[in-house]
Design a protein around this motif. Structure first.
Motif, PDB file in Angstrom:
ATOM      1  N   LYS A   1       0.628  -6.517   4.121  1.00  0.00           N
ATOM      2  CA  LYS A   1       0.380  -7.532   3.294  1.00  0.00           C
ATOM      3  C   LYS A   1      -0.150  -8.616   4.279  1.00  0.00           C
ATOM      4  O   LYS A   1       0.226  -8.899   5.551  1.00  0.00           O
ATOM      5  N   THR A   2      -1.367  -9.412   3.953  1.00  0.00           N
ATOM      6  CA  THR A   2      -1.802 -10.599   4.594  1.00  0.00           C
ATOM      7  C   THR A   2      -1.664 -11.680   3.984  1.00  0.00           C
ATOM      8  O   THR A   2      -1.112 -11.943   2.923  1.00  0.00           O
ATOM      9  N   ILE A   3      -2.134 -12.883   4.315  1.00  0.00           N
ATOM     10  CA  ILE A   3      -1.854 -14.166   3.739  1.00  0.00           C
ATOM     11  C   ILE A   3      -2.683 -14.211   2.382  1.00  0.00           C
ATOM     12  O   ILE A   3      -2.080 -14.543   1.413  1.00  0.00           O
ATOM     13  N   ASN A   4      -3.807 -13.736   2.405  1.00  0.00           N
ATOM     14  CA  ASN A   4      -4.849 -13.368   1.205  1.00  0.00           C
ATOM     15  C   ASN A   4      -4.607 -12.182   0.436  1.00  0.00           C
ATOM     16  O   ASN A   4      -5.109 -12.214  -0.767  1.00  0.00           O
ATOM     17  N   GLY A   5      -4.206 -11.229   0.944  1.00  0.00           N
ATOM     18  CA  GLY A   5      -4.105 -10.036   0.064  1.00  0.00           C
ATOM     19  C   GLY A   5      -3.593  -8.877   0.988  1.00  0.00           C
ATOM     20  O   GLY A   5      -2.235  -8.915   1.345  1.00  0.00           O
ATOM     21  N   TYR A   6      -4.218  -7.970   1.253  1.00  0.00           N
ATOM     22  CA  TYR A   6      -3.778  -6.539   1.803  1.00  0.00           C
ATOM     23  C   TYR A   6      -4.577  -6.046   3.081  1.00  0.00           C
ATOM     24  O   TYR A   6      -6.092  -6.329   3.161  1.00  0.00           O
TER      25      TYR A   6
ATOM     26  N   ASP B   1      -5.194 -11.241  -5.637  1.00  0.00           N
ATOM     27  CA  ASP B   1      -3.907 -11.594  -6.163  1.00  0.00           C
ATOM     28  C   ASP B   1      -3.283 -10.390  -6.868  1.00  0.00           C
ATOM     29  O   ASP B   1      -2.146 -10.447  -7.020  1.00  0.00           O
ATOM     30  N   LEU B   2      -3.644  -9.419  -6.784  1.00  0.00           N
ATOM     31  CA  LEU B   2      -2.929  -7.988  -7.166  1.00  0.00           C
ATOM     32  C   LEU B   2      -1.779  -7.838  -6.414  1.00  0.00           C
ATOM     33  O   LEU B   2      -1.705  -8.004  -5.382  1.00  0.00           O
ATOM     34  N   SER B   3      -0.988  -7.281  -7.147  1.00  0.00           N
ATOM     35  CA  SER B   3       0.346  -6.706  -6.434  1.00  0.00           C
ATOM     36  C   SER B   3       0.112  -5.242  -5.591  1.00  0.00           C
ATOM     37  O   SER B   3      -0.999  -4.762  -5.936  1.00  0.00           O
ATOM     38  N   LYS B   4       1.044  -4.973  -4.851  1.00  0.00           N
ATOM     39  CA  LYS B   4       0.614  -4.031  -3.922  1.00  0.00           C
ATOM     40  C   LYS B   4       0.665  -2.741  -4.530  1.00  0.00           C
ATOM     41  O   LYS B   4      -0.341  -1.886  -4.378  1.00  0.00           O
ATOM     42  N   ASP B   5       1.392  -2.588  -5.762  1.00  0.00           N
ATOM     43  CA  ASP B   5       1.482  -1.391  -6.446  1.00  0.00           C
ATOM     44  C   ASP B   5       0.137  -1.184  -7.359  1.00  0.00           C
ATOM     45  O   ASP B   5      -0.380  -0.353  -7.351  1.00  0.00           O
ATOM     46  N   GLU B   6      -0.149  -2.488  -7.772  1.00  0.00           N
ATOM     47  CA  GLU B   6      -1.615  -2.383  -8.503  1.00  0.00           C
ATOM     48  C   GLU B   6      -2.627  -1.996  -7.698  1.00  0.00           C
ATOM     49  O   GLU B   6      -3.537  -1.110  -7.941  1.00  0.00           O
ATOM     50  N   LEU B   7      -2.835  -2.862  -6.602  1.00  0.00           N
ATOM     51  CA  LEU B   7      -3.809  -2.229  -5.683  1.00  0.00           C
ATOM     52  C   LEU B   7      -3.699  -0.734  -5.165  1.00  0.00           C
ATOM     53  O   LEU B   7      -4.856  -0.202  -5.325  1.00  0.00           O
ATOM     54  N   LYS B   8      -2.493  -0.252  -5.100  1.00  0.00           N
ATOM     55  CA  LYS B   8      -2.316   1.268  -4.587  1.00  0.00           C
ATOM     56  C   LYS B   8      -3.031   2.101  -5.501  1.00  0.00           C
ATOM     57  O   LYS B   8      -3.602   2.991  -5.519  1.00  0.00           O
TER      58      LYS B   8
END
Length: 92
Positions: free
Chosen positions: A53-58, A76-83
């Motif tokens: 995770k970074t400041i603005n996203g991943y 702004d997506l969560s890690k699971d949503e982006l994954k």
């Protein structure tokens, strides 16, 4: 709809078309391909995996063959949503 920043003249083969499709998602703000490096293992096809995770996203890592490239995704997506979204493009 996000934008794809093309700072580098070289990218992993096949990465830019996938990132262009990913940038069409309403929740993605910016995608920036970054440093290309050599990896130890081999990946027969292009795979994009979330890293940290970074400041603005991943930060994600795109791998193909013995080459790896960092990709920064501002969202702004969560890690699971982006994954889930990345897994969809990895299956193609």
């Amino acid at each position: 709809m996000g934008r794809l920043v093309l700072n580098h003249s070289s990218n992993i083969e096949g990465l830019i078309p996938i990132l262009q499709k990913l940038a069409l998602d309403i929740n993605i703000k910016t995608i920036t391909p970054a440093v290309i490096s050599r990896a130890r293992g081999r990946s027969s096809k292009l795979i994009i995996r979330l890293s940290v995770k970074t400041i603005n996203g991943y930060k994600a890592i795109a791998r193909k063959g013995k080459t790896a490239q960092e990709v920064f995704i501002s969202t702004d997506l969560s890690k699971d949503e982006l994954k889930k979204i990345l897994d969809f493009y990895n299956r193609k």
